[in-house]
Motif scaffolding. Structure first.
Motif, short mmCIF file in Angstrom:
data_model
loop_
_atom_site.label_atom_id
_atom_site.label_comp_id
_atom_site.label_asym_id
_atom_site.label_seq_id
_atom_site.Cartn_x
_atom_site.Cartn_y
_atom_site.Cartn_z
N ALA A 185 0.83 -1.20 0.00
CA ALA A 185 0.00 0.00 0.00
C ALA A 185 0.87 1.25 0.00
CB ALA A 185 -0.93 0.01 1.21
N PHE A 186 0.48 2.19 -0.84
CA PHE A 186 1.06 3.52 -0.80
C PHE A 186 0.12 4.38 0.05
CE2 PHE A 186 0.68 7.73 -3.23
CZ PHE A 186 1.50 8.39 -2.33
N GLU A 198 5.00 -9.95 4.41
CA GLU A 198 3.67 -10.29 3.89
C GLU A 198 2.97 -9.10 3.24
OE1 GLU A 198 1.36 -13.25 6.41
OE2 GLU A 198 2.76 -12.44 7.90
N LYS A 199 3.14 -7.93 3.80
CA LYS A 199 2.57 -6.71 3.23
C LYS A 199 3.61 -5.60 3.35
CE LYS A 199 -2.08 -7.42 2.56
NZ LYS A 199 -2.10 -8.89 2.50
N SER A 200 3.76 -4.82 2.29
CA SER A 200 4.69 -3.68 2.31
C SER A 200 3.91 -2.38 2.40
CB SER A 200 5.56 -3.67 1.05
OG SER A 200 6.52 -4.70 1.08
N LEU A 201 4.48 -1.40 3.08
CA LEU A 201 3.86 -0.09 3.23
C LEU A 201 4.88 1.00 2.92
CD1 LEU A 201 2.06 -0.58 6.69
CD2 LEU A 201 0.97 -0.62 4.43
N ILE A 202 4.45 1.98 2.14
CA ILE A 202 5.30 3.13 1.87
C ILE A 202 4.45 4.39 2.03
CG2 ILE A 202 4.92 3.33 -0.64
CD1 ILE A 202 8.01 3.78 -0.83
N GLY A 203 5.07 5.48 2.48
CA GLY A 203 4.35 6.73 2.63
C GLY A 203 5.24 7.89 2.22
#
Length: 329
Positions: A234-235, A259-264
């Motif tokens: 998710a961005f 398992e899940k990547s996050l970027i902000g």
């Protein structure tokens, strides 16, 4: 020897009483604006160090919480830069209410503020009050408005870089967690996100775009689970949403980033205090200083053209919330 009020009075050939009235900010004094300006200028030239004579800038945060971590970092940076130029920085937090509009008008009308940095979610009434006050100002926010001095991060570019970073790590099912889309900064984030997908040949899936008026990443992440929408990354349009999403995933037993990547995007205290630290793109702090430089140019009349200036020096804080995609969702 330190400069005294008597020194300023002798320098200008006026009474010490007049100097005291101005430097003490005595209310309802009969000193003319011209004399007041001359006294303040002479005090600065002679090196009078009383705090009250230091010219003042004001950082006005509109329609956001005064404790919003997205703005605290910018406020600290602007205060440091203002101080280097011998300005004191005042802070004001206002909303879109009649009481706050009146408070803003009163603050600008006392003639003690040399210039304003206007940030947050700015409405037309606030701009109208600024224009009528005659106080020089610069908007430090994404604002779709002509004939205003605006300094803003290139949000489309940042959103593109964030999304492209996930694509480069093999992700194709990339969610967008955003605040309300009618806000210019979020609309531009969507534009950059879609452009990155298009350039990579990834179809745009509207179900992957989730919006929260409260910018609640925890709720947005939970919504994806409740609706059973598959995604691998998710961005998040800001680090506040990103931090909330991380907490939801951890509470659900989902490992980030395997398992899940996050970027902000944005550099806030949340980036480093998070476990793991958040992976985020941000504008180089040195380039953000141009907000004050632009305001000082407006105050001094060095550049009378009203224009929009984009901040484009984008940096990556690696953090620990992005990894290569391990599944084909």
């Amino acid at each position: 020897m330190p400069v005294t009020k008597k020194d300023i009075a002798d320098y200008l050939g006026i009474s010490r009483t007049a100097v005291s009235l101005v430097l003490n900010n005595t209310p309802n004094s009969t000193i003319s604006e011209e004399t007041r300006a001359n006294i303040l200028r002479a005090a600065k030239e002679l090196g009078y160090r009383d705090a009250e004579v230091s010219p003042k800038l004001c950082y006005i945060l509109c329609n956001r919480s005064s404790e919003d971590p997205l703005y605290v970092t910018d406020l600290k940076l602007i205060e440091r830069v203002a101080s280097r130029h011998d300005y004191r920085l005042l802070f004001m937090n206002i909303g879109s209410t009649h009481k706050d509009y009146t408070r803003l008008e009163k603050c600008l009308g006392n003639k003690e503020i040399s210039g304003v940095v206007l940030s947050g979610d700015i409405d037309e009434r606030m701009l109208d009050i600024m224009e009528r006050s005659g106080v020089p100002y610069v908007v430090f926010s994404s604002l779709e408005h002509d004939n205003v001095n605006i300094v803003e991060p290139d949000v489309v570019k940042i959103a593109y870089e964030c999304t492209n970073h996930l694509i480069a790590h093999g992700h194709r099912r990339i969610a967008l967690f955003s605040g309300k889309i009618d806000t210019p900064v979020h609309r531009k984030s969507l534009e950059g996100y879609r452009k990155a997908l298009l350039d990579a040949g990834i179809p745009y899936d509207v179900s992957l775009v989730q919006v929260s008026k409260e910018e609640d990443g925890y709720e947005l992440c939970g919504r994806m689970d409740a609706l059973d929408i598959p995604y691998t990354a998710a961005f998040c349009v800001n680090t506040l949403i990103q931090f909330g999403a991380l907490q939801r995933l951890k509470d659900s037993g989902v490992h980030v980033p395997s398992e899940k990547s996050l970027i902000g995007w944005g550099m806030t205290d949340l980036v480093r205090m998070s476990m793991p630290p958040l992976t985020a793109f941000h504008i180089d702090p040195a380039e953000k200083e141009s907000v004050i430089f632009r305001l000082l140019d407006v105050i001094d009349g060095k550049d009378e053209e009203r224009k929009r200036v984009y901040l484009t020096d984008v940096k990556l804080f690696e953090g620990g919330t992005v990894a290569f995609c391990r599944n084909s969702q």
